[in-house]
Each structure stands twice: as C-alpha cells, then as structure tokens.
Design a protein around this motif. Sequence first.
Motif, mmCIF file in Angstrom:
data_model
loop_
_atom_site.group_PDB
_atom_site.id
_atom_site.type_symbol
_atom_site.label_atom_id
_atom_site.label_comp_id
_atom_site.label_asym_id
_atom_site.label_seq_id
_atom_site.Cartn_x
_atom_site.Cartn_y
_atom_site.Cartn_z
ATOM 1 N N GLU A 29 0.814 -1.211 0.000
ATOM 2 C CA GLU A 29 0.000 0.000 0.000
ATOM 3 C C GLU A 29 0.845 1.258 0.000
ATOM 4 O O GLU A 29 0.550 2.217 -0.715
ATOM 5 C CB GLU A 29 -0.937 -0.012 1.219
ATOM 6 N N GLN A 30 1.896 1.286 0.788
ATOM 7 C CA GLN A 30 2.710 2.497 0.902
ATOM 8 C C GLN A 30 3.325 2.891 -0.433
ATOM 9 O O GLN A 30 3.304 4.060 -0.820
ATOM 10 C CB GLN A 30 3.809 2.290 1.941
ATOM 11 N N THR A 72 14.115 0.962 -5.098
ATOM 12 C CA THR A 72 14.361 0.552 -3.719
ATOM 13 C C THR A 72 13.056 0.692 -2.983
ATOM 14 O O THR A 72 12.409 1.728 -3.027
ATOM 15 C CB THR A 72 15.425 1.443 -3.045
ATOM 16 N N SER A 73 12.632 -0.367 -2.303
ATOM 17 C CA SER A 73 11.350 -0.321 -1.600
ATOM 18 C C SER A 73 11.343 0.773 -0.570
ATOM 19 O O SER A 73 12.318 0.947 0.160
ATOM 20 C CB SER A 73 11.077 -1.676 -0.922
ATOM 21 N N PRO A 74 10.269 1.558 -0.483
ATOM 22 C CA PRO A 74 10.199 2.655 0.458
ATOM 23 C C PRO A 74 10.090 2.137 1.887
ATOM 24 O O PRO A 74 9.683 1.025 2.094
ATOM 25 C CB PRO A 74 8.909 3.387 0.038
ATOM 26 N N ARG A 104 -5.453 -5.347 8.076
ATOM 27 C CA ARG A 104 -6.726 -4.642 8.249
ATOM 28 C C ARG A 104 -6.527 -3.152 8.474
ATOM 29 O O ARG A 104 -7.366 -2.348 8.060
ATOM 30 C CB ARG A 104 -7.510 -5.257 9.416
ATOM 31 N N ASN A 105 -5.432 -2.773 9.120
ATOM 32 C CA ASN A 105 -5.225 -1.349 9.394
ATOM 33 C C ASN A 105 -4.857 -0.559 8.142
ATOM 34 O O ASN A 105 -4.732 0.662 8.199
ATOM 35 C CB ASN A 105 -4.173 -1.139 10.490
ATOM 36 N N LYS A 106 -4.666 -1.250 7.028
ATOM 37 C CA LYS A 106 -4.396 -0.577 5.757
ATOM 38 C C LYS A 106 -5.645 -0.466 4.880
ATOM 39 O O LYS A 106 -5.592 0.085 3.774
ATOM 40 C CB LYS A 106 -3.305 -1.322 4.977
#
Length: 244
Positions: free
Chosen positions: A65-66, A242-244, A94-96
């Motif tokens: 998601e980010q 590069t993954s955040p 769930r919090n996303k």
Amino acid sequence: MTPEERRAELAESLAEVQDRLVKACHAADRSADEVELLAVTKTFPASDVALLSDLGLVAFAENREQEARGKVAEFAELRPQAVRRWHMVGQLQRNKARAVTRWADVVESVDSERLAEALARATANARAAGDREHPLDVLVQVSLDGTVGRGGCPPDDVPRLADKIAGTSDLRLRGVMAVAPLGGDPDVAFATLRAISERLRVDHPEAVDVSAGMSADLESAVAHGSTRVRVGTALLGGRRLTSP
C-alpha cells in the motif's frame, strides 16, 4: 536509459508476453479476449506505468500500500486522462484497509472475514465522504498449499468468506485468486483453483474472475481457465526501485 529506450524495451517485452498469451489461449481452445493481462508494477516507477499505458495497458497491480499510494498519485499527474484500473494483489493488513480503498479499484487478496469487514467499512466511509463512487471489487485469495505467510484462505473456508463478501453492499465479489505453490506442479494447483471457482459460481454466478498465472506459469494457468494473468518480470524486467 532514456525514456525512448525504455519505451522500446517495454514494447518488445509486451509483444512477447502478448504472443505467449495468444499461443496459450490457442492451445487451450480459448479466445485471447478471455484473458486479461495485469501488469504487476511493484518496485517499478510511475514513469514505467505511464509508458505501459501509452502502449495500451489499462490494468496495473501493486502489492504494498505504501508504495502504491504515491505511485498512483504520480501516474495520475503523468497521464491525467488515461484509462486505468489499479489492483491490490499483496497481503493486506486490516489497518491498511482505509488507505487502500482510496486508490484501489480491485483487491485480489481478501483471505479472511475480518479483512472483508474492514474493507467494507472503509469503502462505506470513503463513499460517504465522496472519496470513491463505487463499491470495491474483491477476489477471494485461495491458499493452495497451506503455507503460512503467503496469504490465502483455506479452500474449505472459501464458501463462507464468499457469502460474507456478497452480503455487503460495499464489496462486490468478483472471483478467486491464487499463487501456485513454490516448487509444486502448477497444473495441479491451477486445476484445483478451477474446481474451487466452478463450485463458487454455483452460489455466486457473478464471481467469474480467476486471477492465476504469472511470468513463469501463465501458460498452465490459461490452460486451466485463468481469466487474468499477473505478469511482472516478463514484462518489466528486474527490480528497479528501492522499496520505500
């Protein structure tokens, strides 16, 4: 690599993947129109999504998601008039749920009733706030090997989860998704998924989507009824961001 060189590279890869799809459909006695190509753009920049859009693709997938949030916004700036549909294909906490409903058109990785409930609430709130117009399309992710950590609903639990999803006005049950087990026979895995899908459609005839098959095994998935293949490496190449 210049944008022109990258576009040429992507165009060549896209042509190769589309050729594989056409041949796979022919071998399975199916029309190529029956199988959608979903470009998995995780770890790749929004500029690549824009180029793939220019080449005619409309469906794109992310698994975090980010990363997706910023990429979706950047793509909208790069191609404001482009037709596009964003899929969430990774495991989702769930919090996303609230954040995902702001950008995703489809969530393919629903594997629990609690996640379905969270997505339904988040979608209802987003619609009430005017942040989205339509219900959220979802697929039940099926675990074909029971491996903890890869996500997925046990096959025996699929009917109950499907009923839960279909019972809310804010989610639309569209079908099933699965990943072939690591080191396993994809033909066995996808045949199992096809049987699960056929049983599901008895009670939920609208759940026609079967999201299965990736770069290495799309031919097997098509042979066993996949309606959507999720292709990353064969289309975009090696990891770029590069993954955040």
